[in-house]
Scaffold this motif. Structure first.
Motif, PDB file in Angstrom:
ATOM      1  N   LEU A   1     -40.605 -12.987  36.547  1.00 23.04           N
ATOM      2  CA  LEU A   1     -40.856 -14.244  37.242  1.00 23.04           C
ATOM      3  C   LEU A   1     -41.266 -15.333  36.266  1.00 23.04           C
ATOM      4  O   LEU A   1     -42.235 -15.197  35.524  1.00 23.04           O
TER       5      LEU A   1
ATOM      6  N   ARG B   1     -39.456 -15.757  43.839  1.00 19.13           N
ATOM      7  CA  ARG B   1     -40.076 -14.439  43.950  1.00 19.13           C
ATOM      8  C   ARG B   1     -39.442 -13.634  45.075  1.00 19.13           C
ATOM      9  O   ARG B   1     -39.233 -12.433  44.946  1.00 19.13           O
TER      10      ARG B   1
ATOM     11  N   THR C   1     -37.472 -10.253  44.295  1.00 22.09           N
ATOM     12  CA  THR C   1     -38.053  -9.017  44.820  1.00 22.09           C
ATOM     13  C   THR C   1     -37.033  -8.244  45.630  1.00 22.09           C
ATOM     14  O   THR C   1     -36.896  -7.015  45.475  1.00 22.09           O
TER      15      THR C   1
ATOM     16  N   GLU D   1     -42.291 -19.365  45.366  1.00 18.37           N
ATOM     17  CA  GLU D   1     -42.173 -18.286  46.346  1.00 18.37           C
ATOM     18  C   GLU D   1     -40.723 -17.931  46.642  1.00 18.37           C
ATOM     19  O   GLU D   1     -40.402 -16.768  46.888  1.00 18.37           O
TER      20      GLU D   1
ATOM     21  N   LYS E   1     -42.835  -4.613  42.525  1.00 20.49           N
ATOM     22  CA  LYS E   1     -43.744  -5.741  42.304  1.00 20.49           C
ATOM     23  C   LYS E   1     -44.007  -5.948  40.814  1.00 20.49           C
ATOM     24  O   LYS E   1     -43.978  -7.078  40.321  1.00 20.49           O
ATOM     25  N   LYS E   2     -44.231  -4.868  40.094  1.00 23.96           N
ATOM     26  CA  LYS E   2     -44.493  -4.964  38.657  1.00 23.96           C
ATOM     27  C   LYS E   2     -43.291  -5.538  37.921  1.00 23.96           C
ATOM     28  O   LYS E   2     -43.432  -6.392  37.033  1.00 23.96           O
TER      29      LYS E   2
ATOM     30  N   MET F   1     -42.926  -9.345  38.559  1.00 21.25           N
ATOM     31  CA  MET F   1     -43.903 -10.178  37.862  1.00 21.25           C
ATOM     32  C   MET F   1     -43.557 -10.330  36.382  1.00 21.25           C
ATOM     33  O   MET F   1     -43.896 -11.335  35.756  1.00 21.25           O
TER      34      MET F   1
ATOM     35  N   GLU G   1     -44.876 -18.246  38.784  1.00 18.73           N
ATOM     36  CA  GLU G   1     -45.519 -17.432  39.797  1.00 18.73           C
ATOM     37  C   GLU G   1     -45.760 -18.183  41.100  1.00 18.73           C
ATOM     38  O   GLU G   1     -46.024 -17.581  42.130  1.00 18.73           O
TER      39      GLU G   1
ATOM     40  N   TYR H   1     -46.920  -8.170  48.564  1.00 16.79           N
ATOM     41  CA  TYR H   1     -47.798  -9.144  47.928  1.00 16.79           C
ATOM     42  C   TYR H   1     -48.996  -9.514  48.810  1.00 16.79           C
ATOM     43  O   TYR H   1     -49.831 -10.324  48.409  1.00 16.79           O
TER      44      TYR H   1
END
Length: 209
Positions: free
Chosen positions: A141, A150, A154, A147, A134-135, A138, A144, A111
């Motif tokens: 999530l 995420r 991830t 953190e 990452k895709k 997102m 956003e 990121y």
């Protein structure tokens, strides 16, 4: 460095002596039962986490425990893929574990803005392999700006993505479908010592008992 040198002496005098017969048995061959793909993070110690003895794990470590998708012919140096090939084809391991962990700097780095990653060109190139992670994150999530959510999402999705990559290797897929090879996803929590194992039936990581 002195601490490391002292450790060498302590290993020879204590740990080696305790397992002297095992080391003698291993001097000419290895028969590991598991290929363990882990992050290079200094806080992740596969043998300690699993309480494995020398000769049990064939360990591959890199940033963010990534498995490059299969290619019939690679043009670049192939440290990770060659280790996978050797473990499965030559050593004939029975299991493959992809082990991710909490607070993974490699996962967090996907990121980072280009102006930061441009100072780490080899790392930036390597992390291209995690762009699909990452895709996927997102998409799932909910907030956003969260953190923490995420981060763990991830790290866990990354494990699943690397398992997906493993199954692009024809010789792995064949053994897996024939039930000659097991593939596991581990998620290690550094701060608690807990390991969560992916359950293919429920689709979630569950605490190991």
């Amino acid at each position: 460095m002195q601490r490391m040198l002292d450790g060498l002496i302590k290993f020879r005098q204590e740990d080696f002596e305790e397992h002297k017969a095992l080391f003698s048995k291993l001097k000419r061959r290895q028969e590991p039962h598991t290929l363990f793909i882990a992050c290079s993070d200094s806080r992740v110690m596969p043998e300690m986490i699993t309480k494995s003895l020398p000769g049990e794990l064939f360990v591959v470590r890199n940033i963010a425990n990534i498995v490059p998708p299969y290619k019939e012919v690679h043009q670049d140096y192939v440290a990770t893929t060659s280790a996978i090939e050797y473990a499965v084809k030559s050593l004939k391991v029975e299991n493959i574990v992809v082990c991710g962990h909490s607070n993974c700097g490699g996962c967090a780095s996907i990121y980072l803005p280009d102006e930061v990653l441009n100072n780490l060109p080899d790392t930036k190139k390597w992390l291209e392999l995690a762009q699909n992670v990452k895709k996927r994150v997102m998409v799932h999530l909910e907030d956003e700006t969260d953190e923490y959510q995420r981060e763990w999402l991830t790290e866990q999705i990354n494990i699943l993505e690397q398992i997906k990559h493993l199954l692009t290797y024809p010789y792995i897929k064949e053994k897996y479908l024939n039930k000659e090879l097991n593939i596991y996803g581990f998620y290690y929590m550094i701060e608690t010592g807990e390991v969560f194992i992916f359950n293919y039936d429920t689709g979630v990581f569950e605490l190991s008992n």
